[in-house]
Scaffold this motif. Sequence first.
Motif, PDB file in Angstrom:
ATOM      1  N   ASP A 117       5.787  14.872  17.363  1.00  0.00           N
ATOM      2  CA  ASP A 117       4.593  15.013  16.528  1.00  0.00           C
ATOM      3  C   ASP A 117       4.578  13.896  15.488  1.00  0.00           C
ATOM      4  OD1 ASP A 117       2.389  15.852  15.160  1.00  0.00           O
ATOM      5  OD2 ASP A 117       3.344  17.609  14.250  1.00  0.00           O
ATOM      6  N   LEU A 118       3.519  13.074  15.481  1.00  0.00           N
ATOM      7  CA  LEU A 118       3.410  11.942  14.564  1.00  0.00           C
ATOM      8  C   LEU A 118       2.658  12.282  13.283  1.00  0.00           C
ATOM      9  CD1 LEU A 118       2.593   9.020  17.054  1.00  0.00           C
ATOM     10  CD2 LEU A 118       4.816   9.908  16.355  1.00  0.00           C
ATOM     11  N   HIS A 119       2.150  13.482  13.163  1.00  0.00           N
ATOM     12  CA  HIS A 119       1.384  13.847  11.969  1.00  0.00           C
ATOM     13  C   HIS A 119       2.180  13.678  10.673  1.00  0.00           C
ATOM     14  CE1 HIS A 119      -1.218  15.948  14.978  1.00  0.00           C
ATOM     15  NE2 HIS A 119      -2.162  15.582  14.128  1.00  0.00           N
ATOM     16  N   PRO A 120       3.453  14.088  10.613  1.00  0.00           N
ATOM     17  CA  PRO A 120       4.156  13.999   9.326  1.00  0.00           C
ATOM     18  C   PRO A 120       4.329  12.584   8.790  1.00  0.00           C
ATOM     19  CG  PRO A 120       5.276  15.529  10.795  1.00  0.00           C
ATOM     20  CD  PRO A 120       4.255  14.824  11.613  1.00  0.00           C
ATOM     21  N   ILE A 121       4.352  11.582   9.656  1.00  0.00           N
ATOM     22  CA  ILE A 121       4.579  10.211   9.188  1.00  0.00           C
ATOM     23  C   ILE A 121       3.327   9.352   9.268  1.00  0.00           C
ATOM     24  CG2 ILE A 121       7.029  10.254   9.794  1.00  0.00           C
ATOM     25  CD1 ILE A 121       6.295   8.585  12.270  1.00  0.00           C
ATOM     26  N   THR A 122       2.210   9.924   9.601  1.00  0.00           N
ATOM     27  CA  THR A 122       0.961   9.175   9.732  1.00  0.00           C
ATOM     28  C   THR A 122       0.244   9.107   8.389  1.00  0.00           C
ATOM     29  OG1 THR A 122       0.689   9.840  12.036  1.00  0.00           O
ATOM     30  CG2 THR A 122      -1.272   9.066  10.884  1.00  0.00           C
ATOM     31  N   GLU A 169       0.837  -1.197   0.000  1.00  0.00           N
ATOM     32  CA  GLU A 169       0.000   0.000   0.000  1.00  0.00           C
ATOM     33  C   GLU A 169       0.876   1.252   0.000  1.00  0.00           C
ATOM     34  OE1 GLU A 169      -3.207   2.289   2.897  1.00  0.00           O
ATOM     35  OE2 GLU A 169      -2.257   0.433   3.538  1.00  0.00           O
ATOM     36  N   ILE A 170       0.469   2.263  -0.739  1.00  0.00           N
ATOM     37  CA  ILE A 170       1.168   3.550  -0.733  1.00  0.00           C
ATOM     38  C   ILE A 170       0.813   4.294   0.552  1.00  0.00           C
ATOM     39  CG2 ILE A 170       1.403   5.778  -1.878  1.00  0.00           C
ATOM     40  CD1 ILE A 170       0.865   4.412  -4.511  1.00  0.00           C
ATOM     41  N   VAL A 171       1.819   4.609   1.349  1.00  0.00           N
ATOM     42  CA  VAL A 171       1.606   5.310   2.619  1.00  0.00           C
ATOM     43  C   VAL A 171       1.531   6.801   2.322  1.00  0.00           C
ATOM     44  CG1 VAL A 171       2.504   5.730   4.930  1.00  0.00           C
ATOM     45  CG2 VAL A 171       2.842   3.505   3.839  1.00  0.00           C
ATOM     46  N   GLU A 172       0.338   7.335   2.272  1.00  0.00           N
ATOM     47  CA  GLU A 172       0.135   8.734   1.891  1.00  0.00           C
ATOM     48  C   GLU A 172       0.242   9.635   3.116  1.00  0.00           C
ATOM     49  OE1 GLU A 172      -3.556   8.935  -0.183  1.00  0.00           O
ATOM     50  OE2 GLU A 172      -2.733   8.132  -2.041  1.00  0.00           O
ATOM     51  N   ASN A 173       1.473   9.850   3.569  1.00  0.00           N
ATOM     52  CA  ASN A 173       1.717  10.779   4.662  1.00  0.00           C
ATOM     53  C   ASN A 173       2.436  12.007   4.119  1.00  0.00           C
ATOM     54  OD1 ASN A 173       4.292   9.812   4.191  1.00  0.00           O
ATOM     55  ND2 ASN A 173       4.305   8.490   5.997  1.00  0.00           N
ATOM     56  N   ASP A 174       2.792  12.914   5.022  1.00  0.00           N
ATOM     57  CA  ASP A 174       3.451  14.145   4.585  1.00  0.00           C
ATOM     58  C   ASP A 174       4.807  13.875   3.959  1.00  0.00           C
ATOM     59  OD1 ASP A 174       1.298  15.529   5.489  1.00  0.00           O
ATOM     60  OD2 ASP A 174       2.207  16.109   7.407  1.00  0.00           O
ATOM     61  N   VAL A 175       5.479  12.824   4.401  1.00  0.00           N
ATOM     62  CA  VAL A 175       6.767  12.465   3.826  1.00  0.00           C
ATOM     63  C   VAL A 175       6.600  12.086   2.357  1.00  0.00           C
ATOM     64  CG1 VAL A 175       8.675  10.819   3.937  1.00  0.00           C
ATOM     65  CG2 VAL A 175       7.718  11.758   6.047  1.00  0.00           C
ATOM     66  N   TYR A 176       5.607  11.266   2.079  1.00  0.00           N
ATOM     67  CA  TYR A 176       5.342  10.839   0.694  1.00  0.00           C
ATOM     68  C   TYR A 176       4.948  12.034  -0.183  1.00  0.00           C
ATOM     69  CZ  TYR A 176       2.779   8.685  -3.177  1.00  0.00           C
ATOM     70  OH  TYR A 176       2.317   8.336  -4.422  1.00  0.00           O
ATOM     71  N   LYS A 177       4.084  12.889   0.358  1.00  0.00           N
ATOM     72  CA  LYS A 177       3.644  14.045  -0.425  1.00  0.00           C
ATOM     73  C   LYS A 177       4.793  15.008  -0.692  1.00  0.00           C
ATOM     74  CE  LYS A 177      -1.046  13.702   1.418  1.00  0.00           C
ATOM     75  NZ  LYS A 177      -2.064  14.319   2.296  1.00  0.00           N
ATOM     76  N   GLN A 178       5.636  15.222   0.314  1.00  0.00           N
ATOM     77  CA  GLN A 178       6.783  16.101   0.122  1.00  0.00           C
ATOM     78  C   GLN A 178       7.753  15.534  -0.912  1.00  0.00           C
ATOM     79  OE1 GLN A 178       7.462  19.054   1.078  1.00  0.00           O
ATOM     80  NE2 GLN A 178       9.608  19.148   0.387  1.00  0.00           N
ATOM     81  N   ASP A 179       7.912  14.215  -0.906  1.00  0.00           N
ATOM     82  CA  ASP A 179       8.800  13.564  -1.873  1.00  0.00           C
ATOM     83  C   ASP A 179       8.321  13.834  -3.294  1.00  0.00           C
ATOM     84  OD1 ASP A 179      10.669  11.947  -3.115  1.00  0.00           O
ATOM     85  OD2 ASP A 179       9.527  10.124  -2.764  1.00  0.00           O
ATOM     86  N   TRP A 180       7.024  13.657  -3.538  1.00  0.00           N
ATOM     87  CA  TRP A 180       6.508  13.864  -4.889  1.00  0.00           C
ATOM     88  C   TRP A 180       6.452  15.341  -5.265  1.00  0.00           C
ATOM     89  CZ3 TRP A 180       6.103  10.877  -8.904  1.00  0.00           C
ATOM     90  CH2 TRP A 180       6.113   9.485  -8.707  1.00  0.00           C
ATOM     91  N   ARG A 181       6.215  16.209  -4.289  1.00  0.00           N
ATOM     92  CA  ARG A 181       6.223  17.643  -4.593  1.00  0.00           C
ATOM     93  C   ARG A 181       7.620  18.127  -4.974  1.00  0.00           C
ATOM     94  NH1 ARG A 181       2.404  18.330  -0.227  1.00  0.00           N
ATOM     95  NH2 ARG A 181       4.155  18.628   1.189  1.00  0.00           N
ATOM     96  N   SER A 182       8.621  17.482  -4.390  1.00  0.00           N
ATOM     97  CA  SER A 182       9.995  17.924  -4.643  1.00  0.00           C
ATOM     98  C   SER A 182      10.549  17.397  -5.964  1.00  0.00           C
ATOM     99  CB  SER A 182      10.908  17.467  -3.501  1.00  0.00           C
ATOM    100  OG  SER A 182      10.949  16.042  -3.428  1.00  0.00           O
ATOM    101  N   ARG A 183       9.867  16.463  -6.595  1.00  0.00           N
ATOM    102  CA  ARG A 183      10.353  15.894  -7.856  1.00  0.00           C
ATOM    103  C   ARG A 183       9.920  16.768  -9.033  1.00  0.00           C
ATOM    104  NH1 ARG A 183       9.430   9.297  -7.562  1.00  0.00           N
ATOM    105  NH2 ARG A 183      10.268   8.992  -5.467  1.00  0.00           N
ATOM    106  N   GLY A 184      10.909  17.142  -9.832  1.00  0.00           N
ATOM    107  CA  GLY A 184      10.601  17.871 -11.044  1.00  0.00           C
ATOM    108  C   GLY A 184      10.410  16.928 -12.212  1.00  0.00           C
ATOM    109  N   ARG A 185      10.298  17.497 -13.386  1.00  0.00           N
ATOM    110  CA  ARG A 185      10.092  16.672 -14.568  1.00  0.00           C
ATOM    111  C   ARG A 185      11.289  15.765 -14.832  1.00  0.00           C
ATOM    112  NH1 ARG A 185       7.290  20.703 -19.064  1.00  0.00           N
ATOM    113  NH2 ARG A 185       5.358  21.122 -17.873  1.00  0.00           N
TER     114      ARG A 185
END
Length: 801
Positions: A732-737, A92-108
Motif C-alpha cells: 500500500d503506497l498511501h502512507p508515503i504518498t 518541498e514538504i512531503v505531506e504524507n501520512d509519515v510526515y503527519k504522524q511525525d508531527w502528531r507524535s511530537r509534544g511540546r
Amino acid sequence: ASGKHRSMAMAKREKGLAVRPVPAPVPEAPTPSATPVSATAPTSARSVKWGDLEDAAGGLERPLLRQRGSNTTSQMAVVGTNVCPIESLDYEIVENDVYKQDWRSRGRIQIFQYQVLKWLMALLVGSFVGLVGFFNNIAVENIAGYKLLLTSNLMRQNRNLEAFLLYMACNAVLAGSAAAICAYLAPAAAGSGIPEVKAYLNGVDAHSILAPSTLFVKIIGSILGVSAGFMLGKEGPMVHTGACIAAMLGQGGSRRYGLTWNWIRYFKNDLDRRDLITCGAAAGVTAAFRAPVGGVLFALEEATTWWRSALLWRTFSTTAVSAIVLRSLIEYCRSGNCGLFGKGGLIMFDVSSRVTTYTATDIAAVILLGILGGLLGALFNHFVDRILRRYGVINEKGAPYKILMTVFISLVTSCCSFGLSSLSPCVPCPPELAPGKCPTIGRNGNYKKFWCPAGHYNALASLFFNTNDDAIRNLFSGGTDSEFGVYTLLTFFIGVYTLGLITYGVAVPSGLFIPVILSGASFGRLVGKVFGSGLDTGLFAIVGAASFLGGTMRMTVSVCVILLELTNDLLLLPLIMLVLLVSKTVADCFNKGVYEQIVRMKGLPFLEVHADACMRSLVASDVLSGPVITFSSVERVGSVVNTLRRTGHNGFPVIEEEPFAPAPELCGLVLRSHLIVLLNGRTFTRAPVKTGAAEVFRKLNPFDFAKVGSSGKAMEVDELRLTEEEMDMYVDLHPITNRSPYTVVENMSLAKAAVLFRDLGLRHMCVVPRTPGRPPVLGILTRHDFMPEYIRGLFENVLRE
C-alpha cells in the motif's frame, strides 16, 4: 565544459518518464508547434506501467512535437574537474501520512527541542567557522611570513640568486602540495566554491560539494595555495568552508568517517539543511573579511535563493558569534603568542583617522573610475570564461596534468613577483620617517628594502614581495601619495590583473576577491595620481577596489557594507555607493557576473529569477516527454522493484484506481527513496488491499524516511534482497504518498510555470489535463525542463538564442 556542449542521451532522473533516445524529426503535415502531449498519450485512462511501455514501444517512436530535434543536453555538470550527475533537492514538504504522524507524535517538549536545536546549530556553525577562519589566518601569516623571512635574510647577505631559487622552490612545493591533495582527494574543492554553494541553495545537489573530504581539502589547500604566493585569496573558499561545516553539523556528522550524532534527527531534511548552510556561507564571509553585517547581506544578495525574516535573524546571530570568536582570538594573539601572525584587529584596513572631504571634481573622478572599473571588470569576466574552458581541457587529462599546470603557474608567479620587483628602481626613504621604519626588513610595512642600499626602498617589492593582505593594507594606507609612483602602480596593476586571470582555474582552492581588490586598489591609486584630485590616493584605492568588485561580482549592497567594515570609514559611503552603481550598470551591458558565468559554464541547472524568453511562447505540455510512468495506490511489489531497477527517476505519480476509486484520479506523488524504505520494511499483503499508516509504523518510524546527508549513502533497490514470494505480494503506497502535490494545467504558460516552480522551491510539478476523460496526469516538470538549452534543443528550428 557545460552540459550544453556534451552530446549524450538525456537522462530524465527527476521524473517518472520513459528513458529512450529522442528520434530524428519525422516530416509531417504542418501543425501548431504547441501540440498537446495528450495527442500521443495512451487513450486509456489507466495509469501507464513499465511493462506497458515495453509492449507499446512502437508508439514511442513517434515524435511528440513536430519541431522536436535531437537533444544534446543532459543532467550532468562539472564539479571540480569531474563530470558528475546532478539531481535536485527536496525543499518541498512531503505531506504524507509519515510526515503527519511525525508531527502528531511530537509534544511540546519535542517542539521546544527542535526550536532550541535550530538556534544551537546556528551558533555552533558560527563558532566553528570563526575558529577555522582564525586558523587559516594564523597558518597563512606564519607559513608565508617564514618563507619571506628566509628569503630576506639571504638577500641581506647579498646571496640574491639563492634567495630567488629558495623563494621559487618554496612556492612550487606549496603549490604542488595544494594541487596534489585537491586532485587526488577532493576535486570538488578546486576553485572558490561560491558557484557551487550558490547552486546548492538554489536547489541543485551536486556530488561531493559539501562532503567532509571537500571540507578538509578546502581548508588545507587554501592555506597552502595562498602561502604559495598565488594571486588568489582565501575569502571565496571560506564561504565554501562555512557551507561544508554547516552541512556536516546539520546532517549529524559523517557516517563514512565514523563521526555521527544521532540526537540531531530533526535536521534530516533538505529544508533545514538549506537554512543552516545559508548561515554557514554568511559566517564564512564574516571569518574572511571580519564583516558580520556584510556576511548577512552577502547571503541575502548573492548566495541564497529563498529568504525570509526568521532566516535573517538566525543568520545575523551566526555571523555575530563568528565575529566574537574572531575578536577573542585576535586579542589573544596581540600578546605575541601566535608566531608571525600580524596584529590586525577586527577591522583589517582601518582608515578612520583620515577626514574624508570631496568636491565636485572628485565626484567626476569617481564616476570615471566606476565606468573604467565596469569595463575592466566585464573584460575580466570574459577572459575568465575563455581561460577556464582552456584549463578544462588540461584538467580532463588527469591529476598529474593538474599538478604540473599548477606548479608551472606558480613558477610564472614567482618570476613575475621577484623579477618585476628587481626591475623597480630604488627610492630614497622619506626624510620625515624614523630610520627604523624605512626600509622594513623581515616584517610588515610599506617600505620594503628588497636589495636596495641603506636608506632606500623598493616600491614594487612592497606590493609583490608581501602577503596579499599586507599589499592591500599598503595600497589603502593614507598619507602616502608619493610612496607609489605611476610606473609602480601601472606595473603592479598589469601584473595582478594578468596573474589573477591565469591563476583562477588551477586545481587549488582559490578566490577572486583578493586579486580583484588588488587590481582595483592599484588602478584606483593610479587614476587618483593621474587625475590630480585633492582626494587622498589611499581613498581612491578603496573606491577603485569597489569599482572592480562591482564590475566583476555585480554585487552592490553587500560589497558596500563589507568595504565599510574593512576600512571603518563611514564617510566613504556615498562614494562607494556611487561607484558600485556605475560600475555594475556599465558591466551589465556586456556580460553577467563572474559567479553566474561559472555556474553556467559548469552546467549547473540554476533557476533564474525571471523566465527565459524562449519560454514565453510555449505551454507546460510542450516540454513534456512521455508517457509518464505511474504506480497504482496499491501496487504489486515486483512491479515497483522492476520499475525502480529500470529507471533512475526520483518521483512517480500515484493513481487511485478501481476498486478504491470509481474512476482513475491522481492520488499524489511518491519519492523513490521513500519507496525503497517502505519495501525494506516489508509491510506486504497477499491481496491488493489498503493497510493504512498504522501497519507501516509497526515496523518503521518517521525518521527511517529521513534523507541522508551529502556524505551518506542511501539504500539502493538492489540491496533489498526480496524473495520470489514477496515479489508477488502487494504494498500500500498511501502512507508515503504526498497527497497534495503541486499541479499545473497543461496549457499554462511555461514561463509562468517556471516562476512558480522556482518561487516554491519544487523538485516535481505534475501537469494535469485541461479536459476530463483523459489520463489524470500527463507528465512531470522538473528543473531540467526549464533549462533554456534543453528547450532550444527541442525547438531548435523555431527558437533562436
